[in-house]
Scaffold this active site. Structure first.
Site, short mmCIF file in Angstrom:
data_model
loop_
_atom_site.label_atom_id
_atom_site.label_comp_id
_atom_site.label_asym_id
_atom_site.label_seq_id
_atom_site.Cartn_x
_atom_site.Cartn_y
_atom_site.Cartn_z
N PHE A 207 -2.44 5.64 -2.98
CA PHE A 207 -2.13 5.96 -4.37
C PHE A 207 -1.65 4.69 -5.07
CE2 PHE A 207 -2.38 10.16 -2.78
CZ PHE A 207 -2.54 11.02 -3.87
N ILE B 227 0.86 -1.18 0.00
CA ILE B 227 0.00 0.00 0.00
C ILE B 227 0.90 1.23 0.00
CG2 ILE B 227 -1.92 1.20 1.10
CD1 ILE B 227 -2.48 -1.22 2.79
N ASP B 228 0.79 2.04 -1.04
CA ASP B 228 1.51 3.31 -1.11
C ASP B 228 0.58 4.41 -0.61
OD1 ASP B 228 3.68 1.99 -2.28
OD2 ASP B 228 2.89 2.29 -4.30
N VAL B 229 1.02 5.11 0.42
CA VAL B 229 0.14 6.06 1.11
C VAL B 229 0.78 7.45 1.14
CG1 VAL B 229 -1.08 6.58 3.25
CG2 VAL B 229 -0.75 4.20 2.56
#
Length: 217
Positions: A130, A117-119
């Site tokens: 994102f 998870i890119d946050v």
């Protein structure tokens, strides 16, 4: 990027650092526990991380390694596992089609499935997911998505702070804590490590493992 090891800051301006195979040899000598190798342009270029490249890594790496980048199907997942990867990292396509997580976990086991998870935190302190290497914003809650990842059978979550990426000023501890308290599966912290104490802080805020790029290279 293009089979070269690169360093980014906030997911931007990748700077070439050298041959990743040489880096693997160095990490062998330094007894790294595990490597995570991500092709950061695979999704945008509508392809998966290269199989020949993975074979090269497998020939050199003495430790388990995970690979990711553009993986969008069980067949691509299987090719990576059969060519030496112990785990495969899903990101954009898992977010688009969460059933991909379920299908891969059922086929290969939860231990082989890592969901990244890119946050990014906005000006008001709100966290947004994102995808596509930080280009596309999602409106799904990070807590809701983390729980869905767990429910669908993933073995681990790699949580990466876009804000802290490459800065070496410390992890986003609040983000780590939020994700870790939402799920029961291991959470790997990524983005911002600059000194050994940063690792301790991340573990104390719920991370089960810590990862670093800039600090190690």
């Amino acid at each position: 990027k293009n089979n070269g090891l690169v360093k980014t800051i906030n997911f931007r301006n990748p700077r070439y650092l050298g041959d990743p195979i040489n880096a693997v040899k160095i990490f062998n000598d330094l007894f790294a526990d595990e490597l995570i190798i991500l092709d950061i342009y695979a999704t945008a270029q509508k392809r998966s991380i290269g199989i020949d490249f993975i074979k090269e890594i497998a020939e050199e790496a003495y430790m388990p390694f995970a690979v990711g980048g553009g993986v969008k199907s069980i067949s691509e997942f299987e090719k990576l596992i059969s060519n030496g990867a112990e785990k495969v990292v899903l990101n954009t396509h898992a977010h688009k089609r969460p059933n991909l997580i379920t299908d891969c976990a059922k086929t290969f086991g939860s231990q082989a499935v890592v969901v990244s998870i890119d946050v990014k935190k906005n000006f008001f302190g709100r966290y947004n997911i994102f995808t596509c290497n930080g280009k596309n914003k999602s409106n799904v809650s990070i807590i809701k998505y983390a729980k869905e990842i767990e429910d669908r059978g993933a073995g681990e979550i790699l949580v990466n702070s876009i804000n802290m990426d490459g800065k070496m000023t410390g992890y986003d501890l609040k983000l780590i804590k939020i994700i870790a308290e939402s799920v029961n599966i291991p959470v790997i912290a990524c983005g911002g490590a600059g000194e050994i104490n940063d690792f301790s802080l991340a573990i104390n805020h719920g991370a089960h493992a810590v990862s670093a790029g800039s600090m190690f290279v």
